[in-house]
Design an enzyme around this catalytic site. Structure first.
Site, PDB file in Angstrom:
ATOM      1  N   GLN A   8       0.916  -1.301  -0.040  1.00 36.89           N
ATOM      2  CA  GLN A   8      -0.071   0.119   0.000  1.00 36.89           C
ATOM      3  C   GLN A   8       0.927   1.431   0.086  1.00 36.89           C
ATOM      4  O   GLN A   8       0.638   2.196  -0.726  1.00 36.89           O
ATOM      5  CB  GLN A   8      -1.136  -0.066   1.218  1.00 36.89           C
ATOM      6  CG  GLN A   8      -1.812   1.114   1.210  1.00 36.89           C
ATOM      7  CD  GLN A   8      -2.991   0.993   2.272  1.00 36.89           C
ATOM      8  OE1 GLN A   8      -3.876  -0.067   2.320  1.00 36.89           O
ATOM      9  NE2 GLN A   8      -2.942   1.305   3.059  1.00 36.89           N
ATOM     10  N   GLU A  65      -3.754   9.190  -0.755  1.00 39.46           N
ATOM     11  CA  GLU A  65      -3.204  10.128   0.306  1.00 39.46           C
ATOM     12  C   GLU A  65      -2.232  10.815  -0.547  1.00 39.46           C
ATOM     13  O   GLU A  65      -1.213  11.555   0.083  1.00 39.46           O
ATOM     14  CB  GLU A  65      -2.495   9.115   0.964  1.00 39.46           C
ATOM     15  CG  GLU A  65      -3.520   8.546   1.863  1.00 39.46           C
ATOM     16  CD  GLU A  65      -2.884   7.459   3.312  1.00 39.46           C
ATOM     17  OE1 GLU A  65      -1.713   7.702   3.537  1.00 39.46           O
ATOM     18  OE2 GLU A  65      -3.635   6.797   3.731  1.00 39.46           O
ATOM     19  N   ASP A 112       4.097   0.270   4.288  1.00 38.60           N
ATOM     20  CA  ASP A 112       2.835  -0.347   4.853  1.00 38.60           C
ATOM     21  C   ASP A 112       2.522  -1.462   3.703  1.00 38.60           C
ATOM     22  O   ASP A 112       2.017  -1.585   2.781  1.00 38.60           O
ATOM     23  CB  ASP A 112       1.592   0.452   4.960  1.00 38.60           C
ATOM     24  CG  ASP A 112       0.393  -0.116   5.454  1.00 38.60           C
ATOM     25  OD1 ASP A 112       0.288  -1.253   5.633  1.00 38.60           O
ATOM     26  OD2 ASP A 112      -0.486   0.833   5.544  1.00 38.60           O
ATOM     27  N   GLU A 142       5.050  -2.151   8.322  1.00 40.09           N
ATOM     28  CA  GLU A 142       3.449  -2.308   8.799  1.00 40.09           C
ATOM     29  C   GLU A 142       2.726  -3.443   8.140  1.00 40.09           C
ATOM     30  O   GLU A 142       2.934  -3.612   7.014  1.00 40.09           O
ATOM     31  CB  GLU A 142       2.718  -1.108   8.540  1.00 40.09           C
ATOM     32  CG  GLU A 142       1.380  -0.721   9.079  1.00 40.09           C
ATOM     33  CD  GLU A 142       0.832   0.617   8.611  1.00 40.09           C
ATOM     34  OE1 GLU A 142       1.585   1.448   8.526  1.00 40.09           O
ATOM     35  OE2 GLU A 142      -0.486   0.824   8.449  1.00 40.09           O
ATOM     36  N   ASP A 191      -1.146  -2.760  12.346  1.00 43.49           N
ATOM     37  CA  ASP A 191      -2.400  -1.774  12.024  1.00 43.49           C
ATOM     38  C   ASP A 191      -3.607  -2.622  12.184  1.00 43.49           C
ATOM     39  O   ASP A 191      -4.269  -2.743  13.013  1.00 43.49           O
ATOM     40  CB  ASP A 191      -2.070  -1.024  10.537  1.00 43.49           C
ATOM     41  CG  ASP A 191      -3.443  -0.156  10.082  1.00 43.49           C
ATOM     42  OD1 ASP A 191      -4.380   0.130  11.079  1.00 43.49           O
ATOM     43  OD2 ASP A 191      -3.465   0.153   8.861  1.00 43.49           O
ATOM     44  N   LYS A 202      -4.761   4.643  15.332  1.00 49.01           N
ATOM     45  CA  LYS A 202      -5.978   5.490  14.542  1.00 49.01           C
ATOM     46  C   LYS A 202      -7.121   5.532  15.345  1.00 49.01           C
ATOM     47  O   LYS A 202      -7.770   4.419  15.818  1.00 49.01           O
ATOM     48  CB  LYS A 202      -6.095   4.795  13.184  1.00 49.01           C
ATOM     49  CG  LYS A 202      -5.213   4.684  12.148  1.00 49.01           C
ATOM     50  CD  LYS A 202      -5.592   3.582  11.222  1.00 49.01           C
ATOM     51  CE  LYS A 202      -4.865   3.584   9.930  1.00 49.01           C
ATOM     52  NZ  LYS A 202      -5.040   2.454   9.070  1.00 49.01           N
ATOM     53  N   ARG A 251      -6.212   8.707   8.398  1.00 53.99           N
ATOM     54  CA  ARG A 251      -6.709   7.773   7.535  1.00 53.99           C
ATOM     55  C   ARG A 251      -6.685   8.039   6.040  1.00 53.99           C
ATOM     56  O   ARG A 251      -6.622   9.316   5.666  1.00 53.99           O
ATOM     57  CB  ARG A 251      -8.223   7.557   7.917  1.00 53.99           C
ATOM     58  CG  ARG A 251      -8.528   7.188   9.246  1.00 53.99           C
ATOM     59  CD  ARG A 251      -7.854   5.842   9.596  1.00 53.99           C
ATOM     60  NE  ARG A 251      -8.129   4.721   8.954  1.00 53.99           N
ATOM     61  CZ  ARG A 251      -8.677   3.530   9.294  1.00 53.99           C
ATOM     62  NH1 ARG A 251      -9.316   3.619  10.333  1.00 53.99           N
ATOM     63  NH2 ARG A 251      -8.911   2.805   8.477  1.00 53.99           N
ATOM     64  N   SER A 252      -6.922   7.190   4.957  1.00 56.45           N
ATOM     65  CA  SER A 252      -6.891   7.638   3.924  1.00 56.45           C
ATOM     66  C   SER A 252      -7.901   8.573   3.362  1.00 56.45           C
ATOM     67  O   SER A 252      -7.826   9.428   2.264  1.00 56.45           O
ATOM     68  CB  SER A 252      -6.901   6.402   2.882  1.00 56.45           C
ATOM     69  OG  SER A 252      -8.085   5.490   3.232  1.00 56.45           O
TER      70      SER A 252
HETATM   71  P1  PGA Z   1      -6.838   3.324   5.437  1.00 54.99           P
HETATM   72  O1  PGA Z   1      -5.271   3.267   5.223  1.00 54.99           O
HETATM   73  O2  PGA Z   1      -6.896   4.577   6.201  1.00 54.99           O
HETATM   74  O3  PGA Z   1      -7.320   3.398   4.141  1.00 54.99           O
HETATM   75  O4  PGA Z   1      -7.314   2.072   6.449  1.00 54.99           O
HETATM   76  C1  PGA Z   1      -4.253   3.560   5.960  1.00 54.99           C
HETATM   77  C2  PGA Z   1      -3.489   2.329   6.410  1.00 54.99           C
HETATM   78  O5  PGA Z   1      -3.603   1.387   6.147  1.00 54.99           O
HETATM   79  O6  PGA Z   1      -2.377   2.642   7.163  1.00 54.99           O
HETATM   80 ZN    ZN Z   2      -2.259   0.390   7.087  1.00 54.84          ZN
END
Ligand code: PGA
Ligand code: ZN
Length: 419
Positions: free
Chosen positions: A165, A207, A244, A285, A312, A337, A366-367
């Protein structure tokens, strides 16, 4: 003692144009406002974002019900009642919801109120928000976090160009100011590297990370290192890397399926270790999937002393999952988060558990984000070792970086790990 005069919620849009919740809370005559983010590559154990489900409107993603719950049920529970502190309000909202994952009133509604209340309470105390957050977590020394900034994106945040990711830059400079300048140089060098190699301007992901059509994950790492050099910086020394893997999202029927591979867990551990050996990667991650508990200890052992093993999706900022990870030595860092758990009080409990185990903490956006900047104050107040906000473009990301710059300018705080 705090007394809530009024509370209301509204539906606004996040950085993907999807609805999210904003709250306004008036406490002792002082108004606090906040809005909450939303993930795309979510963990299965996250608290529930309440969505309207009306497919004719935002494909079912509307949050009118969650926003209304703030002005209706939550306000009825809280109004006129004295609260000793943040925890008392958060507990009252959790009890009012009464579901195990905040699915009745919505974690999006409860968290928006929790943070709006924090803003009002900070104002009442005459202190900056980060100092209020520090007091909540019993942290006597707010610090500036080290930045981790999205350079390349794949997985669910892009078109799946690569399976992993995020490839993030970790500027090693001793100030936020210098770290951002280094990240800028590398980001635009990477854009050039990608354009030269792949023949077109790279697309940007959710992002703001660049998402060129890499032929492999390793090619993304090579390009990241090439960009750091092209920017006149030294890989590992001036700018390191973090990744990640977000491997839950390509883990099917016990196998890690990516780039033509069909790896079992021990092959995946070996693969991740080869990345850490081959490139200047300081943090991994979700190197394994959220339900692959049995193999996380082997990943941690394999990376010990080389890279942080960060959970995560594995942890979902959930105290029960964090306790399990501590007991089984599954990882050594928490990605925090707040909206994965849905209140400041519960997130502070997660923070304390992680700290008690000697883990590192990465405070993360967050994304799907809004222009709200409370995350910067949270990372400073809670002494996050790192902050993860996304790239250095797009205003929903910059709101947080710009707030960090202001905090750095106006307060004499040390950046964690700075010499
Ligand atoms: P998400 O991604 O906010 O889409 O969950 C962020 C991450 O995986 O760290
Ligand atoms: Zn993550």
């Amino acid at each position: 003692m705090y007394r809530i005069d009024s509370m209301s919620g509204s539906e606004i849009l996040d950085s993907r144009g999807r609805p999210t919740v904003a709250a306004r809370v008036v406490v002792n005559g002082v108004t606090g406002e906040a809005s909450v983010p939303s993930g795309a590559s979510t963990g299965a154990a996250e608290a529930c974002e309440l969505r309207d489900g009306d497919r004719a409107r935002y494909g079912g993603l509307g949050v009118r019900k969650a926003a209304a719950n703030i002005g209706d049920e939550l306000a009825a529970t809280a109004k006129g009642r004295p609260f000793a502190d943040q925890a008392a309000l958060d507990r009252a909202m959790i009890d009012c919801d009464a579901s195990p994952n905040k699915s009745r009133l919505g974690a999006n509604a409860i968290l928006a109120v929790s943070i709006a209340f924090a803003r009002a309470a900070a104002q009442i105390s005459g202190k900056p928000l980060f100092e209020y957050f520090a007091t909540l977590a019993g942290n006597t020394k707010p610090t500036l976090p080290r930045l981790t900034i999205n350079l390349f994106s794949g997985g669910k945040h892009a078109g799946g160009q690569v399976a992993i990711q995020d490839v993030l830059m970790v500027p090693m400079q001793s100030t936020i100011d210098d770290g951002l300048a280094a990240a800028y140089a590398v980001y635009y060098a990477a854009a050039k590297v990608a354009e030269e190699k792949y023949g077109a301007r790279a697309l940007k992901a959710d992002e703001g990370g660049l998402a060129p059509p890499f032929p492999s994950i390793e090619a993304a790492f090579d390009d990241a290192v090439a960009a750091i050099r092209k920017a006149g910086l030294q890989p590992g020394k001036d700018v390191a890397l973090a990744i990640d893997v977000a491997s839950s999202h390509f883990h099917e029927a016990g196998k890690y399926k990516f780039g033509g591979n069909n790896f079992g867990s021990s092959e995946m551990v070996k693969c991740v270790r080869s990345w850490v050996d081959g490139w200047p990667i300081v943090s991994i991650e979700d190197g394994l999937a959220e339900d692959d508990w049995a193999n996380w200890p082997a990943l941690r052992q394999s990376l010990a002393g080389k890279s942080i093993v960060l959970g995560d999706d594995l942890l979902c900022t959930n105290p029960a999952r964090i306790r399990r990870a501590i007991e089984t030595s599954a990882c050594d860092a928490l990605l925090l988060k707040v909206n994965q758990i849905g209140s400041l009080t519960e997130a502070a409990e997660s923070l304390k558990l992680a700290r008690g185990a000697g883990w590192k903490v990465v405070v993360s956006a967050r994304s799907g984000e809004t222009e709200d900047n409370w995350l910067a104050d949270l990372a400073v107040g809670w002494g996050g070792d790192f902050i993860k906000v996304g790239s250095i473009c797009q205003s929903e990301r910059l709101a947080k970086y710009n707030r960090l710059l202001m905090i750095e300018r106006e307060h004499s705080l040390r950046l964690i790990g700075a010499k």
